[in-house]
Scaffold this motif. Structure first.
Motif, PDB file in Angstrom:
ATOM      1  N   ASP A  63       0.830  -1.206   0.000  1.00 24.79           N
ATOM      2  CA  ASP A  63       0.000   0.000   0.000  1.00 24.79           C
ATOM      3  C   ASP A  63       0.866   1.259   0.000  1.00 24.79           C
ATOM      4  O   ASP A  63       0.377   2.361   0.243  1.00 24.79           O
ATOM      5  N   ALA A  64       2.164   1.098  -0.263  1.00 22.97           N
ATOM      6  CA  ALA A  64       3.105   2.221  -0.283  1.00 22.97           C
ATOM      7  C   ALA A  64       3.516   2.539  -1.710  1.00 22.97           C
ATOM      8  O   ALA A  64       3.347   1.718  -2.618  1.00 22.97           O
ATOM      9  N   PRO A  65       4.084   3.712  -1.935  1.00 23.82           N
ATOM     10  CA  PRO A  65       4.619   4.021  -3.270  1.00 23.82           C
ATOM     11  C   PRO A  65       5.679   2.998  -3.688  1.00 23.82           C
ATOM     12  O   PRO A  65       6.465   2.525  -2.861  1.00 23.82           O
ATOM     13  N   LEU A  66       5.704   2.660  -4.966  1.00 26.40           N
ATOM     14  CA  LEU A  66       6.697   1.736  -5.496  1.00 26.40           C
ATOM     15  C   LEU A  66       7.973   2.502  -5.848  1.00 26.40           C
ATOM     16  O   LEU A  66       7.906   3.559  -6.488  1.00 26.40           O
ATOM     17  N   VAL A  67       9.106   1.957  -5.423  1.00 30.97           N
ATOM     18  CA  VAL A  67      10.380   2.661  -5.554  1.00 30.97           C
ATOM     19  C   VAL A  67      11.441   1.727  -6.118  1.00 30.97           C
ATOM     20  O   VAL A  67      11.604   0.600  -5.642  1.00 30.97           O
ATOM     21  N   ALA A  68      12.168   2.197  -7.129  1.00 30.94           N
ATOM     22  CA  ALA A  68      13.382   1.537  -7.608  1.00 30.94           C
ATOM     23  C   ALA A  68      14.515   2.532  -7.376  1.00 30.94           C
ATOM     24  O   ALA A  68      14.675   3.481  -8.142  1.00 30.94           O
ATOM     25  N   SER A  69      15.280   2.330  -6.324  1.00 36.66           N
ATOM     26  CA  SER A  69      16.199   3.367  -5.856  1.00 36.66           C
ATOM     27  C   SER A  69      17.382   3.601  -6.782  1.00 36.66           C
ATOM     28  O   SER A  69      17.917   4.710  -6.840  1.00 36.66           O
ATOM     29  N   HIS A  70      17.808   2.551  -7.505  1.00 36.68           N
ATOM     30  CA  HIS A  70      18.987   2.703  -8.371  1.00 36.68           C
ATOM     31  C   HIS A  70      18.845   1.797  -9.587  1.00 36.68           C
ATOM     32  O   HIS A  70      19.480   0.771  -9.721  1.00 36.68           O
ATOM     33  N   SER A  71      17.988   2.239 -10.496  1.00 36.32           N
ATOM     34  CA  SER A  71      17.699   1.523 -11.741  1.00 36.32           C
ATOM     35  C   SER A  71      17.546   2.532 -12.869  1.00 36.32           C
ATOM     36  O   SER A  71      17.320   3.714 -12.631  1.00 36.32           O
ATOM     37  N   ASN A  72      17.616   2.029 -14.096  1.00 30.40           N
ATOM     38  CA  ASN A  72      17.520   2.899 -15.265  1.00 30.40           C
ATOM     39  C   ASN A  72      16.407   2.438 -16.200  1.00 30.40           C
ATOM     40  O   ASN A  72      15.598   1.586 -15.841  1.00 30.40           O
ATOM     41  N   ALA A  73      16.383   2.999 -17.398  1.00 32.22           N
ATOM     42  CA  ALA A  73      15.325   2.703 -18.363  1.00 32.22           C
ATOM     43  C   ALA A  73      15.731   1.520 -19.241  1.00 32.22           C
ATOM     44  O   ALA A  73      16.718   1.599 -19.980  1.00 32.22           O
ATOM     45  N   PHE A  74      14.968   0.445 -19.171  1.00 31.10           N
ATOM     46  CA  PHE A  74      15.238  -0.735 -19.990  1.00 31.10           C
ATOM     47  C   PHE A  74      15.165  -0.403 -21.481  1.00 31.10           C
ATOM     48  O   PHE A  74      15.913  -0.963 -22.283  1.00 31.10           O
ATOM     49  N   PRO A 111      18.912  -2.245 -22.500  1.00 28.98           N
ATOM     50  CA  PRO A 111      18.143  -3.464 -22.213  1.00 28.98           C
ATOM     51  C   PRO A 111      18.893  -4.426 -21.296  1.00 28.98           C
ATOM     52  O   PRO A 111      19.292  -5.520 -21.684  1.00 28.98           O
ATOM     53  N   HIS A 112      19.044  -4.009 -20.058  1.00 28.77           N
ATOM     54  CA  HIS A 112      19.674  -4.836 -19.031  1.00 28.77           C
ATOM     55  C   HIS A 112      18.593  -5.284 -18.055  1.00 28.77           C
ATOM     56  O   HIS A 112      17.693  -4.512 -17.714  1.00 28.77           O
ATOM     57  N   SER A 113      18.699  -6.513 -17.581  1.00 30.98           N
ATOM     58  CA  SER A 113      17.668  -7.075 -16.700  1.00 30.98           C
ATOM     59  C   SER A 113      17.483  -6.278 -15.411  1.00 30.98           C
ATOM     60  O   SER A 113      16.433  -6.368 -14.777  1.00 30.98           O
ATOM     61  N   ARG A 114      18.494  -5.506 -15.015  1.00 33.33           N
ATOM     62  CA  ARG A 114      18.383  -4.690 -13.802  1.00 33.33           C
ATOM     63  C   ARG A 114      17.587  -3.410 -14.009  1.00 33.33           C
ATOM     64  O   ARG A 114      17.284  -2.694 -13.041  1.00 33.33           O
ATOM     65  N   ASN A 115      17.260  -3.088 -15.240  1.00 35.03           N
ATOM     66  CA  ASN A 115      16.578  -1.834 -15.521  1.00 35.03           C
ATOM     67  C   ASN A 115      15.064  -1.999 -15.561  1.00 35.03           C
ATOM     68  O   ASN A 115      14.538  -3.102 -15.703  1.00 35.03           O
ATOM     69  N   ASP A 160       2.597   6.985  -7.204  1.00 33.05           N
ATOM     70  CA  ASP A 160       3.280   8.167  -6.673  1.00 33.05           C
ATOM     71  C   ASP A 160       4.652   7.789  -6.129  1.00 33.05           C
ATOM     72  O   ASP A 160       5.088   8.291  -5.088  1.00 33.05           O
ATOM     73  N   GLY A 161       5.325   6.882  -6.866  1.00 39.37           N
ATOM     74  CA  GLY A 161       6.606   6.363  -6.426  1.00 39.37           C
ATOM     75  C   GLY A 161       7.782   7.127  -6.996  1.00 39.37           C
ATOM     76  O   GLY A 161       7.687   8.327  -7.301  1.00 39.37           O
ATOM     77  N   LEU A 162       8.909   6.432  -7.180  1.00 40.76           N
ATOM     78  CA  LEU A 162      10.142   7.110  -7.583  1.00 40.76           C
ATOM     79  C   LEU A 162      11.120   6.120  -8.185  1.00 40.76           C
ATOM     80  O   LEU A 162      11.176   4.952  -7.771  1.00 40.76           O
ATOM     81  N   ILE A 163      11.918   6.592  -9.144  1.00 41.02           N
ATOM     82  CA  ILE A 163      13.047   5.824  -9.665  1.00 41.02           C
ATOM     83  C   ILE A 163      14.285   6.708  -9.630  1.00 41.02           C
ATOM     84  O   ILE A 163      14.235   7.890  -9.993  1.00 41.02           O
ATOM     85  N   GLY A 164      15.406   6.129  -9.143  1.00 42.36           N
ATOM     86  CA  GLY A 164      16.658   6.864  -9.048  1.00 42.36           C
ATOM     87  C   GLY A 164      17.651   6.376 -10.089  1.00 42.36           C
ATOM     88  O   GLY A 164      17.887   5.170 -10.229  1.00 42.36           O
ATOM     89  N   LEU A 165      18.268   7.296 -10.823  1.00 38.41           N
ATOM     90  CA  LEU A 165      19.214   6.961 -11.876  1.00 38.41           C
ATOM     91  C   LEU A 165      20.450   6.289 -11.298  1.00 38.41           C
ATOM     92  O   LEU A 165      21.144   6.848 -10.457  1.00 38.41           O
ATOM     93  N   ASN A 166      20.738   5.066 -11.788  1.00 38.41           N
ATOM     94  CA  ASN A 166      21.957   4.346 -11.428  1.00 38.41           C
ATOM     95  C   ASN A 166      23.093   4.838 -12.326  1.00 38.41           C
ATOM     96  O   ASN A 166      22.956   4.898 -13.545  1.00 38.41           O
ATOM     97  N   PHE A 167      24.247   5.178 -11.728  1.00 37.70           N
ATOM     98  CA  PHE A 167      25.367   5.711 -12.489  1.00 37.70           C
ATOM     99  C   PHE A 167      26.237   4.618 -13.118  1.00 37.70           C
ATOM    100  O   PHE A 167      27.194   4.925 -13.830  1.00 37.70           O
ATOM    101  N   GLY A 168      25.954   3.351 -12.849  1.00 34.97           N
ATOM    102  CA  GLY A 168      26.779   2.264 -13.362  1.00 34.97           C
ATOM    103  C   GLY A 168      26.733   2.198 -14.878  1.00 34.97           C
ATOM    104  O   GLY A 168      25.656   2.103 -15.476  1.00 34.97           O
TER     105      GLY A 168
END
Length: 347
Positions: A216-227, A231-235, A248-256
């Motif tokens: 019931d909380a916002p969905l968050v991907a703290s360190h992921s990018n755009a698949f 096209p990496h499985s982590r994105n 109303d969640g959030l995605i944080g850009l992974n610098f890897g």
């Protein structure tokens, strides 16, 4: 890029400095972080120079030796080893605060983060990346929460009793393996009750979908990018991005670089424009209020064009040069993270 670098405080969604310090020896680790050392992405001098005002400090337990199992997965971590390593890293986090003379603050609320940033103290949030230290009774989650744990990822990129972490595969989407176990469902419900943010960055698609149904909380991907860009499985796929937006969640850009480069190349000279391309795509699909930074500092290979925390103004300048105004830069740099944590944790 203009000569004048953008200087906006950054609150970052993921770093691995605790496990890195432990690998290099616990003796003197606190002062190495506080006074500065060679060959790291984050320490207090670098943070001050680059405007890194705080972030989620991950506790991560390395995989045991032995290579992949018969299913091609990294081996599971034994419970008692995970408990020992988790407690050791949590203790290190506390000792850094105790020895910092106010330069480092463990934050339990969004208000704590704001106060720490206002006084120039690094605003650290206690995070666990793959909670192998918990058994199915989840007792240790209660204990760690009392000690300051405020965010966790149920898995790293390997299986545990809660779910099946997505393995590292370029050219493959995250639809790999089964979803949450019964224990995993119990964990998500407990996190909701305790107001612990659940991080989906290492979840496979089935686990992501299960959490989207339960939480019931916002969905968050703290360190992921755009698949769609890399096209990496982590994105995050477009469906996952829509779920983040709709809650109303959030995605944080992974610098890897291997999660950024469109061809999956571990290119140490990758241009910052590739990072901007991911930000553009994320903003287009989830909106400016739901995109932030999740560097993965000290946990992955980062382009020399950023280098370490001192390179953050170069990324912000590249975003400004790409058309992002000052209000948008503040949101991406720290505003969106603080607002998301307030939505998740409560006032």
């Amino acid at each position: 890029m203009t000569a004048d670098l953008v200087r906006v405080p950054v609150f970052d969604g993921h770093n691995d400095i605790l496990s890195r310090l432990m690998r290099e020896g616990v003796e003197g680790a606190e002062q190495r972080f506080l006074q500065g050392q060679n060959n790291v992405h984050i320490d207090i001098p670098r943070a001050r120079e680059g405007g890194l005002a705080g972030g989620l400090c991950a506790i991560y337990v390395p995989s045991p030796a032995g290579g992949l199992d018969a299913n091609g997965d990294l081996p599971r971590v034994e419970l008692h080893s995970a408990i020992d390593q988790t407690i050791s890293q949590a203790a290190l986090l506390g000792r850094i605060e105790a020895q910092s003379e106010g330069a480092f603050t463990i934050c339990r609320t969004a208000a704590d983060i704001r106060k720490a940033m206002e006084k120039g103290s690094f605003a650290a949030v206690f995070h666990i990346e793959g909670i192998e230290a918990a058994g199915p009774d989840l007792d240790i989650v209660h204990v760690l929460h009392a000690a300051g744990l405020r965010t966790l990822g149920p898995v790293w990129s390997r299986p545990n009793i809660f779910a099946h972490g997505v393995p590292f595969r370029f050219g493959h989407d995250p639809d790999i393996g089964p979803g949450l176990t019964d224990a995993g469902r119990d964990l998500i419900r407990l996190c909701n009750r305790l107001k612990i943010m659940v991080d989906l960055s290492h979840m496979n698609d089935a686990g992501f979908r299960d959490i989207a149904k339960i939480s019931d909380a916002p969905l968050v991907a703290s360190h992921s990018n755009a698949f769609a860009v890399c096209p990496h499985s982590r994105n995050a796929t477009d469906w996952q991005l829509s779920a983040i937006r709709d809650t109303d969640g959030l995605i944080g850009l992974n610098f890897g670089v291997k999660f950024l480069h469109p061809e999956g190349k571990a290119d140490p000279n990758m241009d910052i424009s590739v990072m901007v391309r991911h930000i553009d795509y994320l903003v287009e699909h989830v909106g400016i209020d739901h995109v932030a930074l999740g560097s993965d500092f000290d946990g992955t290979l980062i382009s020399q064009k950023i280098g370490d925390a001192t390179g953050l103004p170069r990324l912000l300048t590249a975003l400004r040069d790409a058309g992002y105004d000052e209000e948008s830069l503040v949101k991406i740099a720290h505003g969106n993270w603080i607002a998301l944590l307030e939505r998740t944790w409560g006032a």
